[in-house]
Scaffold this motif. Structure first.
Motif, short mmCIF file in Angstrom:
data_model
loop_
_atom_site.label_atom_id
_atom_site.label_comp_id
_atom_site.label_asym_id
_atom_site.label_seq_id
_atom_site.Cartn_x
_atom_site.Cartn_y
_atom_site.Cartn_z
N PHE A 146 0.95 -1.24 0.07
CA PHE A 146 0.06 0.04 0.10
C PHE A 146 0.90 1.36 0.06
N GLU A 147 0.84 2.02 -0.93
CA GLU A 147 1.60 3.22 -1.23
C GLU A 147 0.71 4.35 -0.34
N ILE A 148 1.24 5.04 0.45
CA ILE A 148 0.90 6.28 1.00
C ILE A 148 1.40 7.46 0.01
N SER A 195 -1.99 5.68 10.58
CA SER A 195 -2.47 4.38 11.32
C SER A 195 -3.52 3.86 10.56
N THR A 236 -3.13 2.80 7.02
CA THR A 236 -2.11 1.53 6.86
C THR A 236 -2.53 0.28 7.46
N ALA A 266 -3.45 -2.56 5.07
CA ALA A 266 -2.17 -2.84 4.17
C ALA A 266 -2.24 -4.06 3.78
N ALA A 296 3.41 -1.52 3.85
CA ALA A 296 3.09 -0.02 3.20
C ALA A 296 4.27 0.67 3.08
N TRP A 297 4.31 1.60 2.15
CA TRP A 297 5.44 2.53 1.82
C TRP A 297 5.18 4.12 1.54
N TRP A 323 8.63 4.24 11.10
CA TRP A 323 8.68 3.93 9.62
C TRP A 323 10.34 3.95 9.53
N SER A 372 6.64 1.00 6.26
CA SER A 372 5.84 1.03 7.48
C SER A 372 6.42 -0.06 8.37
N SER A 374 6.20 -3.63 7.90
CA SER A 374 6.80 -4.07 6.70
C SER A 374 7.96 -4.74 7.38
#
Length: 188
Positions: free
Chosen positions: A104-106, A126, A129, A132, A137-138, A157, A175, A178
Motif C-alpha cells: 500500500f502506497e501512501i 495508522s 495503513t 495494508a 505499506a510505503w 517507519w 511501514s 513491513s
C-alpha cells in the motif's frame, strides 16, 4: 475521521484547499498555489480510480478538513513518472519489486497547521495503513522536508538501505509492519 474510496471526489474542492494550504507552506513555499491546486486536483481525479485507492479525512467539528491521507496499492510495472524513477535509482528495480510492488502506497499525508502536534498525522497514517496487504505499506518524501522525515522516523517507519553510491533527494520509508532484511536500522 471518515474513510473514502473514489467518492473522495465529492469533497475534492475542500481537499484541494487543504492540500494547497499545507503544501505551499515551508518547506514547499516555493510552489505556486494556483499551479499546486490545478496539479493536485488533476492527480486526485486520476488517483481516486487507482486499484485499492482509499483516503482518510479528519473533519473539524464546525466543518472543514483538519487533515487527510491518501493511497493505493502499488501495481507492476512500477511507475516512472513524478519521483518514481528516482526511487528505482535509489533502491534498484529488483528491490522496488520486492519491497514496494503490491504494498500500500501512501501518496499524500497532510495536516493543517492548527491541527499539528495533536497526534492527528499518526492516527491518519495508522488508520489508512491498518488494512495494508500483508501489513506492507510505503511512502516517499523529499529529503529537505526535515520535520516530515523526523515524523516518519519517530512513528517507526524505516528507510531501506540505498544501493551503494545511490543518492537522491527522495527518502523512501517502509511501514513499521513491513519487514525487510536490508533496512538501515540494524535492529530490523
Amino acid at each position: 475521521m471518515r474513510t473514502f474510496g473514489p467518492d473522495v471526489l465529492t469533497i475534492a474542492d475542500e481537499l484541494t484547499e487543504a492540500y494547497v494550504e499545507i503544501f505551499t507552506a515551508p518547506p514547499w513555499d516555493d510552489r505556486d498555489p494556483e499551479e499546486t491546486s490545478a496539479r493536485f486536483r488533476a492527480r486526485l481525479a486520476t488517483d481516486a480510480h487507482r486499484p485499492g485507492f482509499h483516503a482518510v479525512v479528519s473533519f473539524a467539528d464546525g466543518g472543514g478538513i483538519r487533515g487527510f491521507v491518501t493511497g493505493w496499492i502499488t501495481e507492476a510495472p512500477f511507475r516512472t513518472d513524478r519521483a518514481y524513477g528516482r526511487v528505482t535509482e535509489l533502491l534498484g528495480a529488483e528491490r522496488v519489486d520486492e519491497l514496494l510492488v503490491g504494498a500500500f502506497e501512501i501518496d499524500e499525508l497532510g495536516v493543517r497547521a492548527h491541527a499539528r502536534g495533536t497526534g492527528l498525522g499518526r492516527r491518519l497514517l495508522s488508520t489508512l495503513t491498518s488494512a495494508a496487504p500483508g501489513g506492507r505499506a510505503w511512502l516517499l518524501t523529499w529529503d529537505q522536508a526535515h520535520e516530515t522525515v523526523a515524523f516518519y522516523r519517530r512513528t517507526g517507519w524505516r528507510e531501506p538501505a540505498p544501493l551503494p553510491g545511490a543518492e537522491s533527494d527522495v527518502v523512501v520509508f517502509l511501514s513499521p509492519s513491513s519487514s525487510s532484511p536490508d533496512q538501515t536500522d540494524p535492529n530490523c
